[in-house]
Design a protein around this motif. Structure first.
Motif, mmCIF file in Angstrom:
data_model
loop_
_atom_site.group_PDB
_atom_site.id
_atom_site.type_symbol
_atom_site.label_atom_id
_atom_site.label_comp_id
_atom_site.label_asym_id
_atom_site.label_seq_id
_atom_site.Cartn_x
_atom_site.Cartn_y
_atom_site.Cartn_z
ATOM 1 N N LEU A 285 5.050 8.096 -9.450
ATOM 2 C CA LEU A 285 4.293 8.746 -9.130
ATOM 3 C C LEU A 285 3.994 10.761 -10.154
ATOM 4 O O LEU A 285 3.252 10.333 -10.981
ATOM 5 C CB LEU A 285 3.983 9.548 -7.659
ATOM 6 N N PRO A 286 5.633 10.506 -10.626
ATOM 7 C CA PRO A 286 5.862 11.550 -11.120
ATOM 8 C C PRO A 286 5.137 10.884 -13.273
ATOM 9 O O PRO A 286 4.822 12.059 -13.802
ATOM 10 C CB PRO A 286 7.098 12.369 -11.264
ATOM 11 N N VAL A 287 5.341 10.009 -12.718
ATOM 12 C CA VAL A 287 5.170 9.121 -14.691
ATOM 13 C C VAL A 287 3.737 9.328 -14.907
ATOM 14 O O VAL A 287 3.186 9.298 -15.530
ATOM 15 C CB VAL A 287 6.574 8.752 -14.599
ATOM 16 N N LEU A 288 3.202 8.261 -13.792
ATOM 17 C CA LEU A 288 2.019 7.127 -13.995
ATOM 18 C C LEU A 288 0.857 7.426 -13.010
ATOM 19 O O LEU A 288 -0.247 7.879 -13.005
ATOM 20 C CB LEU A 288 2.518 6.138 -13.403
ATOM 21 N N GLY A 289 0.482 8.912 -12.661
ATOM 22 C CA GLY A 289 0.101 9.414 -11.415
ATOM 23 C C GLY A 289 -0.515 8.638 -10.398
ATOM 24 O O GLY A 289 -0.193 7.688 -9.731
ATOM 25 N N ALA A 290 -1.738 8.288 -10.540
ATOM 26 C CA ALA A 290 -2.494 8.096 -9.571
ATOM 27 C C ALA A 290 -2.240 6.926 -10.020
ATOM 28 O O ALA A 290 -2.780 5.488 -9.134
ATOM 29 C CB ALA A 290 -4.247 8.345 -9.231
ATOM 30 N N VAL A 291 -2.693 5.453 -10.933
ATOM 31 C CA VAL A 291 -2.533 4.493 -10.978
ATOM 32 C C VAL A 291 -1.297 3.906 -10.852
ATOM 33 O O VAL A 291 -0.838 2.755 -9.983
ATOM 34 C CB VAL A 291 -1.994 4.782 -12.484
ATOM 35 N N ALA A 292 -0.021 5.265 -10.383
ATOM 36 C CA ALA A 292 1.019 4.743 -9.146
ATOM 37 C C ALA A 292 0.845 4.105 -8.061
ATOM 38 O O ALA A 292 1.172 3.387 -7.226
ATOM 39 C CB ALA A 292 2.422 5.208 -9.880
ATOM 40 N N VAL A 293 -0.388 4.734 -7.660
ATOM 41 C CA VAL A 293 -0.403 4.996 -5.862
ATOM 42 C C VAL A 293 -1.300 3.798 -5.954
ATOM 43 O O VAL A 293 -1.178 3.239 -4.614
ATOM 44 C CB VAL A 293 -0.968 6.643 -6.123
ATOM 45 N N GLY A 294 -2.058 3.584 -6.234
ATOM 46 C CA GLY A 294 -3.187 2.412 -6.948
ATOM 47 C C GLY A 294 -2.063 1.141 -6.873
ATOM 48 O O GLY A 294 -2.650 0.269 -5.911
ATOM 49 N N ILE A 295 -1.816 0.584 -8.210
ATOM 50 C CA ILE A 295 -0.654 -0.333 -7.884
ATOM 51 C C ILE A 295 0.278 -0.180 -6.290
ATOM 52 O O ILE A 295 0.463 -1.194 -6.265
ATOM 53 C CB ILE A 295 0.213 0.040 -8.728
ATOM 54 N N GLY A 296 0.783 0.263 -6.067
ATOM 55 C CA GLY A 296 1.497 0.663 -5.113
ATOM 56 C C GLY A 296 0.823 -0.097 -3.829
ATOM 57 O O GLY A 296 1.297 -0.525 -2.686
ATOM 58 N N LEU A 297 -0.143 0.661 -3.624
ATOM 59 C CA LEU A 297 -1.530 -0.083 -2.697
ATOM 60 C C LEU A 297 -1.480 -1.387 -2.595
ATOM 61 O O LEU A 297 -1.581 -1.852 -1.532
ATOM 62 C CB LEU A 297 -2.459 1.151 -2.422
ATOM 63 N N LEU A 298 -1.472 -1.647 -3.691
ATOM 64 C CA LEU A 298 -2.175 -3.295 -3.973
ATOM 65 C C LEU A 298 -1.253 -3.881 -3.471
ATOM 66 O O LEU A 298 -1.572 -4.794 -2.928
ATOM 67 C CB LEU A 298 -2.564 -2.767 -5.696
ATOM 68 N N GLY A 299 0.049 -3.765 -4.138
ATOM 69 C CA GLY A 299 1.212 -4.613 -3.995
ATOM 70 C C GLY A 299 1.378 -4.519 -2.278
ATOM 71 O O GLY A 299 1.493 -5.643 -1.768
ATOM 72 N N ALA A 300 1.031 -3.317 -1.677
ATOM 73 C CA ALA A 300 1.463 -3.446 -0.601
ATOM 74 C C ALA A 300 0.556 -4.372 0.851
ATOM 75 O O ALA A 300 0.649 -4.968 1.195
ATOM 76 C CB ALA A 300 1.405 -1.669 0.267
ATOM 77 N N VAL A 301 -0.283 -4.227 0.436
ATOM 78 C CA VAL A 301 -1.642 -5.076 1.153
ATOM 79 C C VAL A 301 -1.621 -6.440 0.256
ATOM 80 O O VAL A 301 -1.659 -7.419 1.361
ATOM 81 C CB VAL A 301 -3.262 -4.178 0.501
ATOM 82 N N ALA A 302 -1.347 -6.829 -0.830
ATOM 83 C CA ALA A 302 -1.111 -8.112 -1.049
ATOM 84 C C ALA A 302 0.144 -8.452 -0.104
ATOM 85 O O ALA A 302 0.205 -9.494 0.542
ATOM 86 C CB ALA A 302 -0.958 -8.147 -2.642
#
Length: 116
Positions: free
Chosen positions: A39-56
């Motif tokens: 999150l500190p490095v990638l910002g919102a992109v990290a949150v999006g990828i994390g959510l997509l991974g959790a949904v998958a």
């Protein structure tokens, strides 16, 4: 009345279901933890990828449970086992997302240090 007893003494379908569930939960935790770390490095992109991974991972968990029920019914009835690879595709997608996030994280860190 349905016969909900295990199909065999070895419980192979049940063990396979538990393995898929463990894997899906590990991928979900890895996705969320990775998003938190990046999150500190990638910002919102990290949150999006994390959510997509959790949904998958959640999709794989549900698909594995559905496949187990279908397989159990087919085994008890003496029918052919159902096909399909939804859990495998979902977990592969989640693992690929974690890999992309990790690569982005490393490249962002390397790029930030190169310009410092």
């Amino acid at each position: 009345m349905s016969d909900d007893r295990p199909f065999d003494r070895g419980l192979q379908p049940e063990r396979t279901l538990l393995a898929w569930r463990r894997t899906a939960l590990a991928i979900a935790v890895g996705s969320v933890f990775g998003a938190r770390l990046a999150l500190p490095v990638l910002g919102a992109v990290a949150v999006g990828i994390g959510l997509l991974g959790a949904v998958a991972a959640l999709a794989a968990y549900v698909a594995a449970s559905v496949r187990y029920r279908r397989s159990h019914r087919a085994l008890v009835a003496g029918e052919p086992l159902p096909g399909g690879a939804v859990p495998l595709v979902a977990l592969s997608g989640a693992a690929a997302l974690i890999g992309v996030a990790a690569l982005g994280y490393v490249l962002a860190l390397a790029g930030g240090r190169a310009f410092s």
